[in-house]
Design an enzyme around this catalytic site. Sequence first.
Site, PDB file in Angstrom:
ATOM      1  N   PHE A  24      50.179 -73.609  96.987  1.00  0.00           N
ATOM      2  CA  PHE A  24      50.394 -74.276  98.280  1.00  0.00           C
ATOM      3  C   PHE A  24      51.668 -75.103  98.336  1.00  0.00           C
ATOM      4  CE2 PHE A  24      45.699 -74.114  97.619  1.00  0.00           C
ATOM      5  CZ  PHE A  24      45.461 -73.048  98.475  1.00  0.00           C
ATOM      6  N   GLY A  51      57.502 -64.690  99.697  1.00  0.00           N
ATOM      7  CA  GLY A  51      57.283 -63.980  98.454  1.00  0.00           C
ATOM      8  C   GLY A  51      57.114 -62.485  98.621  1.00  0.00           C
ATOM      9  N   ASN A 107      47.952 -55.513 103.511  1.00  0.00           N
ATOM     10  CA  ASN A 107      46.551 -55.341 103.125  1.00  0.00           C
ATOM     11  C   ASN A 107      45.688 -56.154 104.079  1.00  0.00           C
ATOM     12  OD1 ASN A 107      44.047 -55.077 101.945  1.00  0.00           O
ATOM     13  ND2 ASN A 107      44.652 -55.847  99.930  1.00  0.00           N
ATOM     14  N   PRO A 108      45.047 -55.519 105.048  1.00  0.00           N
ATOM     15  CA  PRO A 108      44.269 -56.269 106.043  1.00  0.00           C
ATOM     16  C   PRO A 108      43.203 -57.170 105.429  1.00  0.00           C
ATOM     17  CG  PRO A 108      44.534 -53.986 106.739  1.00  0.00           C
ATOM     18  CD  PRO A 108      45.054 -54.070 105.330  1.00  0.00           C
ATOM     19  N   THR A 142      43.157 -58.929 102.463  1.00  0.00           N
ATOM     20  CA  THR A 142      43.696 -60.203 101.967  1.00  0.00           C
ATOM     21  C   THR A 142      44.509 -60.921 103.038  1.00  0.00           C
ATOM     22  OG1 THR A 142      45.514 -58.954 100.963  1.00  0.00           O
ATOM     23  CG2 THR A 142      43.672 -59.555  99.545  1.00  0.00           C
ATOM     24  N   LYS A 197      56.692 -60.018 107.381  1.00  0.00           N
ATOM     25  CA  LYS A 197      57.139 -61.356 107.762  1.00  0.00           C
ATOM     26  C   LYS A 197      56.504 -62.463 106.930  1.00  0.00           C
ATOM     27  CE  LYS A 197      58.632 -60.655 112.519  1.00  0.00           C
ATOM     28  NZ  LYS A 197      58.482 -61.093 113.922  1.00  0.00           N
ATOM     29  N   GLY A 198      55.395 -62.223 106.312  1.00  0.00           N
ATOM     30  CA  GLY A 198      54.737 -63.278 105.539  1.00  0.00           C
ATOM     31  C   GLY A 198      53.694 -63.997 106.366  1.00  0.00           C
ATOM     32  N   GLU A 206      51.496 -69.045 105.660  1.00  0.00           N
ATOM     33  CA  GLU A 206      51.533 -70.364 106.288  1.00  0.00           C
ATOM     34  C   GLU A 206      51.295 -70.359 107.794  1.00  0.00           C
ATOM     35  OE1 GLU A 206      54.742 -72.712 103.643  1.00  0.00           O
ATOM     36  OE2 GLU A 206      55.036 -70.563 103.812  1.00  0.00           O
TER      37      GLU A 206
END
Length: 715
Positions: free
Chosen positions: A246, A514, A597-598, A600, A666-667, A670
């Site tokens: 985090f 990441g 991966n839907p 996670t 896109k990540g 957060e």
Amino acid sequence: MSTATPGRTPVQGAVGTAHTRVEGRDKVTGAARYAGEIPFADLAHGWLVLSTVTRGRIRSLDTDRVLGMPGVLAVLHHGNAPRLETDYIGFLGGPPDPTAAVFQNDRVPHSGWPVALVVAETPEQAREAAESLTVTYDEEPHDVTLDPGHPDAYPAQGHMPAETEKGDLEARLAASAVVVDERYTTPEEHHNMMEPHAATALWDGGRLEVVDSNQGTTWVRTELAKMFSLDESAVRVRSEHVGGGFGSKGLRAHQVSAVMAATVLQRPVRVVLTRRQMFTLGGYRSPTAQRVRLGADADGTLRALEHRSLNQTSRVYEFVEPGAAVARVMYDADAHRTANHVVRLDVPSPTFMRAPGEAPGSFAIEAALDELAERCGVDPIELRLRNEPEAGPVSGQPFSSRNLAGCFREGARRFGWADRDPRPGTRRDGRWLLGTGTAAASFPAGAGPSTALLTAEADGSFTVRIAAADIGTGARTALTLIAADALEVAPERVRVRIGDSDFGPAMIAGGSMGTRSWAWAITAAAADLRERLTLGTGIPPEGITVRSDTTAALRALTRKERHSFGAQFAEVAVDTATGEVRVRRMLGIFAAGRIVNPLTARNQLVGGMIWGLSMALHEEAVRDRSTGALYGPDLAGYHVATHADVADIEADWIDDPDPDDPVGIKGIGEIGIVGAAAAVANAVWHATGVRHRALPIRPDRVLTAPVPGGGAADA
């Protein structure tokens, strides 16, 4: 010419289909070992001694008695610890955090500052000796209170400009038909992940090895090498399994002190932080004091926007919690001003915490937008859509994609927003007042240079080596799917090895960058490997290893505003007799690029939303002004949302293609928390007619808030 890997049946579509974690079985059976569990021969244990005063100097340490206790091997402190180099540019491009440079002088800059490390044969012996060490201090007056009017506050840049401005703000505010001018506060918050910070250091053949729990092995390697004046090739950092990060797990006191002790004793030394020590040494989200001023036409069209945010930082390190940054992306106006300021206090150094800046900043700006909608008599969703910018409000750059409107439309349909009575305090369910609220969300979609190694093995499988970090997000699984699709093989043919600095430089697990960064490197390596196999190099497939580096490709990427977006919805029930607030349901709809991966991905988004709920109603660390220390620095005194607080919560996404992005990811680590607290706070207003501009919305604040029509409507 076919580009399929020779001898393989092309398999398409691994990305975008649900896959359980490739390491899931190891984790639930205990086969996956974390940093504090890995055995080493001749292992010694270190225990940090923290200051009991808030500011001053160390006068003396009574080490003789402690050194005579059973099993004690050494006591490191400012008088005998190795000297460290601190004058260098850190891995993230700025100065290193001196918080990690322990035992370099006799100064105590805040309560809980590391003053010594006791090393013993067992953790029990180290703890007993550490608790027996007598330290005498010369105390000095301290200041630990963040005051919005603090005279020493100043603009601070951090990783973005401190201030931005265009247009005549005061003139536009004066000419506006409707003006909102309010102040919002968020408290100190802590990211206490399941796995505590832990590190083991040892020297092996003249090379320093550190087994750690971190968010980037190359990050920690680079910092340690510079701090201890070593060549980077002489340092290896491994971190295979990480139980949460985090933003907290960078370079900290426990790693540095472990390396010091291993250097002095020439044997492996492990240092693990206790839960209470993590509240001091693990970093935290600074409290914020924010002011938002909005000026609009009668229909809610923005003409003036100002968002100012103030946070605290320590006296040894400047850290900016850029709460005003979200306004630089979300909303435009003829006059637009944002500012991030800090004030140095006698407190520990804040650090990155999930959605740094965006999480507290979205609470203020999205609550203010809700207040503007109320005063204009415009639906909150319509007001936001009416103020959609055509380009970056500050940068002027085009958006790569911005499907916020689609998120709101889909969310409103699924949440039943059309049936909402806009009047506050009108819905009841027995003793409960009911209300619904919404808020927008955004988070940058960046990427960092990364390298990856990809090997064709003799058995027809492929091995990916990349210094990525899976901090619980499922990154290892996502990278397996990405590599499988890039190679056109089944995921079972791919093995991904991560968490080793020897694999070469790679982006950290942070900033929601990441997976996007690592995927880019792996895809590039796979393309190179497939080309070599197709062209027939004469080398057996199992003899080929390729290495990719995305540095040049990142520099060539078209400059645009790249962000994930989302729409958050919440329904709350409020008991004004007890002050209890319950969130009955939450819905988040996101536009976040290509979903790898839907399974996670939904886990990450829901986790962020729950954290936003926790931020709205529970989380608050309080400092004692007289001692400078926290009240109840543990998970008994620091409240977080539990299963009982989460009823019906759902996260989903809509298509969000970016034709210019070769990766399309896109990540999502957060974006889930951004806007969630604001949606809950706006729902509490709709239920009660009372605005809560200070988080968390505790029962006592609900009980003491003025009733609608009976005074100022804020709490």
